[in-house]
Design a protein around this motif. Structure first.
Motif, mmCIF file in Angstrom:
data_model
loop_
_atom_site.group_PDB
_atom_site.id
_atom_site.type_symbol
_atom_site.label_atom_id
_atom_site.label_comp_id
_atom_site.label_asym_id
_atom_site.label_seq_id
_atom_site.Cartn_x
_atom_site.Cartn_y
_atom_site.Cartn_z
ATOM 1 N N ALA A 101 -21.240 0.049 4.181
ATOM 2 C CA ALA A 101 -22.083 0.623 5.422
ATOM 3 C C ALA A 101 -22.376 -0.439 6.446
ATOM 4 O O ALA A 101 -22.761 -0.242 7.767
ATOM 5 C CB ALA A 101 -23.577 0.915 4.832
ATOM 6 N N ASN A 176 -35.180 -1.638 4.438
ATOM 7 C CA ASN A 176 -35.205 -2.993 4.082
ATOM 8 C C ASN A 176 -35.573 -3.694 4.996
ATOM 9 O O ASN A 176 -35.019 -3.559 6.107
ATOM 10 C CB ASN A 176 -33.632 -3.294 3.748
ATOM 11 C CG ASN A 176 -33.065 -4.331 3.297
ATOM 12 O OD1 ASN A 176 -34.153 -5.357 3.196
ATOM 13 N ND2 ASN A 176 -32.015 -5.052 3.261
ATOM 14 N N ASP A 204 -29.917 4.891 8.933
ATOM 15 C CA ASP A 204 -29.381 4.275 8.056
ATOM 16 C C ASP A 204 -30.194 4.646 6.638
ATOM 17 O O ASP A 204 -31.233 4.124 6.480
ATOM 18 C CB ASP A 204 -29.467 2.728 8.271
ATOM 19 C CG ASP A 204 -28.904 1.913 6.844
ATOM 20 O OD1 ASP A 204 -28.537 2.325 5.891
ATOM 21 O OD2 ASP A 204 -28.883 0.598 7.224
ATOM 22 N N TYR A 207 -30.624 3.550 1.292
ATOM 23 C CA TYR A 207 -31.388 3.449 0.184
ATOM 24 C C TYR A 207 -32.135 4.837 -0.177
ATOM 25 O O TYR A 207 -33.041 4.846 -1.012
ATOM 26 C CB TYR A 207 -32.663 2.372 0.449
ATOM 27 C CG TYR A 207 -32.087 1.196 0.355
ATOM 28 C CD1 TYR A 207 -31.943 0.357 -0.737
ATOM 29 C CD2 TYR A 207 -32.125 0.589 1.682
ATOM 30 C CE1 TYR A 207 -31.350 -1.080 -0.637
ATOM 31 C CE2 TYR A 207 -31.271 -0.893 1.705
ATOM 32 C CZ TYR A 207 -31.126 -1.590 0.743
ATOM 33 O OH TYR A 207 -30.825 -2.906 0.789
ATOM 34 N N SER A 237 -23.139 1.007 -2.233
ATOM 35 C CA SER A 237 -23.451 -0.153 -2.752
ATOM 36 C C SER A 237 -24.634 -0.083 -3.442
ATOM 37 O O SER A 237 -24.825 -0.661 -4.843
ATOM 38 C CB SER A 237 -23.537 -1.130 -1.487
ATOM 39 O OG SER A 237 -22.536 -1.673 -0.932
ATOM 40 N N LYS A 238 -25.709 0.604 -2.905
ATOM 41 C CA LYS A 238 -26.955 0.624 -3.553
ATOM 42 C C LYS A 238 -27.061 1.648 -4.876
ATOM 43 O O LYS A 238 -27.381 1.338 -5.897
ATOM 44 C CB LYS A 238 -28.069 0.713 -2.640
ATOM 45 C CG LYS A 238 -27.942 -0.039 -1.394
ATOM 46 C CD LYS A 238 -28.110 -1.525 -1.594
ATOM 47 C CE LYS A 238 -27.714 -2.369 -0.411
ATOM 48 N NZ LYS A 238 -28.014 -3.798 -0.299
ATOM 49 N N ARG A 246 -17.128 -2.000 -1.462
ATOM 50 C CA ARG A 246 -16.979 -2.004 -0.136
ATOM 51 C C ARG A 246 -16.823 -0.673 0.625
ATOM 52 O O ARG A 246 -15.712 -0.347 1.049
ATOM 53 C CB ARG A 246 -16.175 -3.153 0.533
ATOM 54 C CG ARG A 246 -16.328 -4.727 0.298
ATOM 55 C CD ARG A 246 -17.549 -5.087 0.382
ATOM 56 N NE ARG A 246 -18.266 -4.909 1.690
ATOM 57 C CZ ARG A 246 -19.577 -4.419 1.614
ATOM 58 N NH1 ARG A 246 -20.395 -4.147 0.695
ATOM 59 N NH2 ARG A 246 -20.240 -4.318 2.984
HETATM 60 N N1 PMP Z 1 -28.020 -1.244 5.647
HETATM 61 C C1 PMP Z 1 -28.948 -1.857 4.788
HETATM 62 C C2 PMP Z 1 -30.368 -1.454 5.299
HETATM 63 C C3 PMP Z 1 -28.882 -2.662 3.786
HETATM 64 O O1 PMP Z 1 -29.805 -3.269 3.123
HETATM 65 C C4 PMP Z 1 -27.366 -2.971 3.467
HETATM 66 C C5 PMP Z 1 -27.166 -3.963 2.570
HETATM 67 N N2 PMP Z 1 -26.321 -4.033 1.693
HETATM 68 C C6 PMP Z 1 -26.449 -2.485 4.142
HETATM 69 C C7 PMP Z 1 -26.707 -1.237 5.223
HETATM 70 C C8 PMP Z 1 -24.911 -2.719 4.062
HETATM 71 O O2 PMP Z 1 -24.683 -2.393 2.770
HETATM 72 P P1 PMP Z 1 -23.138 -2.285 2.305
HETATM 73 O O3 PMP Z 1 -22.333 -2.955 3.530
HETATM 74 O O4 PMP Z 1 -22.803 -3.107 1.245
HETATM 75 O O5 PMP Z 1 -22.640 -1.045 2.077
#
Ligand code: PMP
Ligand code: GLU
Length: 395
Positions: A101, A176, A204, A207, A237-238, A246
Motif C-alpha cells: 500500500a 495509524n 487509506d 486497517y 500487509s495487516k 508486498r
Molecule cells: N498505510 C498505513 C496507514 C500504514 O500503517 C502502512 C504500514 N504498513 C501502510 C499504508 C503501508 O503498508 P504496506 O506497504 O506494507 O502495504
C-alpha cells in the motif's frame, strides 16, 4: 558538472518506524532482551493456504512478468471483496495492484499532484505521508488534531484548511498511529464539506479489519459523488499478515487508474507474480480470531497504561496501536537525565527499560508515543511491567 545527491532525496529522513524496528532487531541479535513495540506488523503468520498458493506459483513456473496492474484473477477477487465488504461497485479496470500500500500511495500522489498543489493531511499522521506528498512536489497542509476530538478531523477544521490549491485530502481510518476510527456520521459530515469543492480524497483503509466495537465505513461508499473522487487504498500487509509479500491496491476512477498504471509500467512494473497468487488465496482466509486477540490486548494495554503515573491515554477504536500522551513526562528527569522530548523518552526507554517504541515526533505529535500491541501477550506484559518500573524513577 558536479557530484552530489538530488535536492529531492537530500531532505528525506528514513522512515522512523522502519529504522527503529531495524535498530531494535539489531540490538536483539546482539543479545539484548528488548520488547519490540515499534513496528506495525502482526505477530502471527501469513495464512497457510496463501503460503501454499505462493509455493504452487513457483512450482508451476508462474514466475514471469504479469500485467502491470496485476493479474485478472487478483483484480477480480478485489472487485468482489470491495462489493461484498465495502458496498463499493468497481470494474476490473478500476483496480491497480502495487508493491504494498505504500507503493500504491506513492503512485497516487505522483499521479495527482502538480508542483504547488496542497494535500490536506490531518495530524497525527502516518510517518510516510508528508514525505511522499513532498516527493510528488506538493505541499502537505497539516491540520493538527488531538485527544479533544478523538484525534479526528472535524468538518470545521477541514473547511478552514481548504484553499484554491487543495488537490486532495488524506484520510486514514482506522488511523495509524492514533487508532481513531471515523463513524458513518462523522464521514457524512466531512463529505458534506468535501462535496462543495473539487478535490480528491485518498482514503487509506489498510486497517479496516481492525475495528473494536465500531464498523469500518469507506467514505467512498457514502454516495456516487464521493466514490467518483475517492481513491480507496488497501493492502494485504495487516489483515493477512503479509508485510513481506508486498501487495497493496487502489480502487479509483478508471482515468486515474490508467495514469497510475502507465506510471507503474515505467517504474516498477507488476508486483511480484508469486505474491499476487498468494494474495488471491489470502482474501478467502481472513481469521476473525486475530481481531478478538487484538481487542483483548488493546484492553490490557489501556488498563495498564491508565494505572501508571504521568501517562494519559484515550481509547483507540481501531488498528493495533495505542497513542498515549506523555506531555506530563516531558520536562521531568530520569536518574538525572532530563527528558526534554518524546524522542528522548523513547531513547531512554530503549537504553534503560529495554522497550522499543516510536516517539510521536515523526507522526506530527511531539507529546505522544506510539505503542504497537501486535506482539505476544507475554511480551506485552513484560513491556508494561518495565514501563511501570521506569516511570517510578521519573521525577
Ligand atoms: N498505510 C498505513 C496507514 C500504514 O500503517 C502502512 C504500514 N504498513 C501502510 C499504508 C503501508 O503498508 P504496506 O506497504 O506494507 O502495504
Ligand atoms: N506501517 C507500519 C508502521 O507504521 C510498518 C512500517 C512502515 O511501513 O512504516 O509501523
Amino acid at each position: 558538472m558536479a557530484f552530489g545527491l538530488s535536492n529531492r532525496v537530500k531532505g528525506i529522513a528514513p522512515s522512523p518506524t522502519l529504522s527503529i524496528d531495524a535498530k531494535t532487531k539489531e540490538l536483539i541479535a546482539q543479545g539484548r532482551d528488548i520488547v519490540n513495540l515499534s513496528v506495525g506488523e502482526p505477530d502471527f503468520g501469513t495464512p497457510e493456504p496463501a503460503c501454499q498458493a505462493g509455493i504452487a506459483a513457483i512450482q508451476e513456473g508462474f514466475t514471469k512478468y504479469t500485467a502491470v496492474p496485476g493479474i485478472n484473477e487478483l483484480r477480480k477477487a478485489i472487485v468482489k471483496k470491495l462489493l461484498e465488504e465495502n458496498g463499493l461497485a468497481y470494474e476490473i479496470d478500476e483496480i491497480i495492484v502495487s508493491n504494498g500500500a505504500k507503493h500504491s500511495l506513492f503512485n497516487a500522489f505522483m499521479a495527482l499532484c502538480n508542483p504547488g498543489d496542497e494535500v490536506i493531511l490531518p495530524a497525527p499522521y502516518w510517518v510516510s505521508y508528508p514525505e511522499m506528498i513532498r516527493l510528488a512536489d506538493a505541499e502537505p497542509v497539516i491540520v493538527l488534531t488531538d485527544e479533544s476530538t478523538g484525534f479526528k478531523l472535524t468538518p470545521d477544521m477541514l473547511q478552514k484548511a481548504i484553499t484554491p490549491r487543495t488537490k486532495a485530502l488524506l484520510l486514514n481510518s482506522p488511523s495509524n498511529p492514533t487508532g481513531a476510527v471515523y463513524s458513518r456520521e462523522e464521514l457524512q459530515a466531512l463529505a458534506e464539506v468535501i462535496e462543495q469543492h473539487e478535490f480528491y480524497v485518498i482514503s487509506d483503509e489498510i486497517y479496516e479489519k481492525m475495528v473494536y466495537g465500531i464498523e469500518h465505513v469507506s467514505i467512498a461508499s457514502l454516495s456516487e459523488a464521493m466514490k467518483k473522487r475517492t481513491l480507496v487504498v488497501n493492502g494485504f500487509s495487516k489483515a493477512f499478515a503479509m508485510t513481506g509479500w508486498r501487495v497493496g491496491y487502489i480502487a479509483a476512477d478508471r482515468m486515474i487508474v490508467k495514469a497510475m498504471t502507465s506510471f507503474q509500467s515505467q517504474t516498477t512494473s507488476n508486483p511480484a507474480s508469486i505474491s499476487q497468487r498468494a494474495a488471491v488465496k489470502a482474501l478467502d482466509c481472513f481469521d476473525t480470531r486475530a481481531i478478538e486477540l487484538f481487542n483483548k490486548r488493546r484492553d490490557y494495554v489501556l488498563k495498564r497504561l491508565r494505572g501508571m503515573p504521568l501517562i494519559e491515554c484515550i481509547e483507540p477504536q481501531g488498528a493495533f496501536y495505542v497513542f498515549p500522551n506523555v506531555a506530563n513526562i516531558i520536562g521531568k528527569s530520569y536518574n538525572g537525565t532530563k527528558i526534554d522530548s518524546a524522542n528522548t523518552f523513547a531513547t531512554l526507554l530503549l537504553e534503560h527499560a529495554n522497550i522499543a517504541l516510536v516517539p510521536g515526533e515523526g507522526f506530527g505529535a511531539p507529546n505522544n508515543i506510539r505503542i504497537s500491541y501486535a506482539v505476544s501477550d507475554q511480551d506485552l506484559q513484560k513491556a508494561m511491567d518495565r514501563l511501570e518500573a521506569f516511570l517510578k524513577e521519573v521525577e
